[in-house]
Design an enzyme around this catalytic site. Structure first.
Site, short mmCIF file in Angstrom:
data_model
loop_
_atom_site.label_atom_id
_atom_site.label_comp_id
_atom_site.label_asym_id
_atom_site.label_seq_id
_atom_site.Cartn_x
_atom_site.Cartn_y
_atom_site.Cartn_z
N ASP A 45 1.25 -1.41 -0.20
CA ASP A 45 0.09 -0.15 -0.15
C ASP A 45 1.45 1.17 0.11
OD1 ASP A 45 0.94 -0.18 2.82
OD2 ASP A 45 -1.26 -0.05 3.59
N SER A 46 1.69 0.96 -0.02
CA SER A 46 3.26 2.32 -0.37
C SER A 46 2.43 2.99 -1.61
CB SER A 46 4.72 1.58 -0.57
OG SER A 46 4.52 0.55 -0.78
N ASP A 88 -0.92 -6.39 0.07
CA ASP A 88 -1.43 -5.39 1.11
C ASP A 88 -2.66 -5.59 1.28
OD1 ASP A 88 0.70 -5.46 2.47
OD2 ASP A 88 1.16 -3.16 1.62
N LYS A 145 -0.70 -9.75 2.69
CA LYS A 145 -0.08 -9.00 4.09
C LYS A 145 -0.91 -8.32 4.95
CE LYS A 145 3.72 -6.14 3.96
NZ LYS A 145 2.96 -4.70 4.23
N GLU A 172 -1.39 -5.63 9.03
CA GLU A 172 -0.96 -4.82 9.59
C GLU A 172 -0.55 -5.31 10.99
OE1 GLU A 172 -0.19 -0.88 8.55
OE2 GLU A 172 0.93 -1.26 6.96
N GLU A 220 9.54 -3.77 10.46
CA GLU A 220 9.83 -3.04 10.05
C GLU A 220 10.48 -1.63 11.14
OE1 GLU A 220 6.69 -0.98 7.36
OE2 GLU A 220 7.70 0.98 7.14
O1 KIV Z 1 2.83 -0.95 1.56
C1 KIV Z 1 4.69 -1.48 1.62
O2 KIV Z 1 5.46 -1.72 0.53
C2 KIV Z 1 5.82 -2.03 2.37
C3 KIV Z 1 6.78 -1.81 2.43
C4 KIV Z 1 7.76 -1.30 2.97
C5 KIV Z 1 7.26 -3.20 2.98
O3 KIV Z 1 4.72 -2.65 3.98
#
Ligand code: KIV
Length: 281
Positions: A55-56, A94, A123, A125, A192
């Site tokens: 989600d970056s 994500d 993934k 969080e 992280e």
């Molecule tokens: O969203 C993302 O790119 C991430 C990385 C920082 C691991 O979670």
């Protein structure tokens, strides 16, 4: 490093079992983010083991200040594109902010990421409070990576992107979080921005591979946002970011060579260096 798509296809695709075997053999796992087919293919050719559609993308693709505005549809769009480019790497996607706020939302959105986006793993969080969701997804056949340490979706609660787990109590809580998440069935942990010693402890305690970003060199693998290693974002970089677009003599290299240099440095254990790690203060 692979020479062509045919060369990639001649190799078995990376799976959860491959990642476990790599950990057992002591082979470091090289991971990168990607958001489209072209860069995903370049990363795959470079030998990247895991490609994360993070989600970056809210920050590096959409230009937002945080990841909070990213939607499940955004992740699906980019994961589908990445899946078109990838032949060997394992694809992780994500779950964006609030897309797993309840069990129903979590199963619906995780299923969409796998069915519509073609992700191999999702993934999410958070700490031990997410264990119920991890167990719910995992027991229904959805591979889960649990992201602990700095959780960017909590930015407005945390008040900034800061190193986590520096105080003893916070470090102990993170170890408890990681245990609860792997007990619940997480197949991978992503850590992280934590001191290197805590990264090591998390890895030693974990029954599954631990991938770090700013978590020191003792974890089982490394991940970077591709824009960081390609040095395309202006401004000050976090300590763990290395610019791979120049070689040892300072000469500029191609994007493909930069990805290959990153993978080689992770595999050799030369990334991250001591200067690229955080220490408890
Ligand atoms: O969203 C993302 O790119 C991430 C990385 C920082 C691991 O979670």
């Amino acid at each position: 490093m692979y020479s062509s798509v045919q060369d990639l296809r001649a190799n078995a695709p990376v799976t959860v079992s491959t990642l476990r075997e790599m950990r057992e053999k002591g082979e470091k796992i090289a991971c990168l983010t990607a958001y489209d087919a072209s860069f995903a293919l370049a990363e795959d050719l470079a030998g990247t083991d895991v490609i994360l559609v993070g989600d970056s993308l809210g920050m590096v693709i959409q230009g937002e200040k945080t990841t909070v505005g990213v939607s499940t549809d955004d992740i699906i769009y980019h994961t589908r594109a990445v899946a078109q480019g990838v032949h060997r790497a394992f694809i992780m996607a994500d779950m964006p902010f609030m897309s797993y706020a309840t069990l129903d939302l979590a199963i619906t959105n995780a299923t969409r990421l796998m069915q519509e986006g073609h992700a191999n793993m999702i993934k999410l969080e958070g700490g031990e409070q997410q264990a119920e969701i991890v167990e719910y997804l995992s027991t229904r056949g959805i591979p889960v990576c649990a992201h602990v340490g700095l959780c960017p979706q909590l930015i407005h609660k945390l008040g900034g992107f800061k190193v986590q787990g520096r105080e003893a109590a916070a470090a102990q809580q993170m170890l408890r979080d990681a245990k609860a998440l792997t007990d619940a069935g997480a197949d991978l942990l992503l850590v992280e921005c934590v001191p290197a010693a805590l990264g090591r402890e998390l890895s030693e305690q974990s029954p599954v591979p631990v991938i770090g970003i700013g978590a020191g060199s003792a974890v089982d693998g490394q991940i970077l946002v591709m824009h960081d290693l390609l040095n395309v974002m202006p401004g000050q970089k976090p300590r763990f970011v290395r610019d791979f677009t120049v070689d040892a003599d300072g000469a500029a290299v191609s994007v493909q060579a930069a990805f290959a240099a990153y993978v080689a440095a992770v595999k050799a254990g030369s990334y991250p260096s001591a200067a690229e790690q955080f220490f408890a203060e």
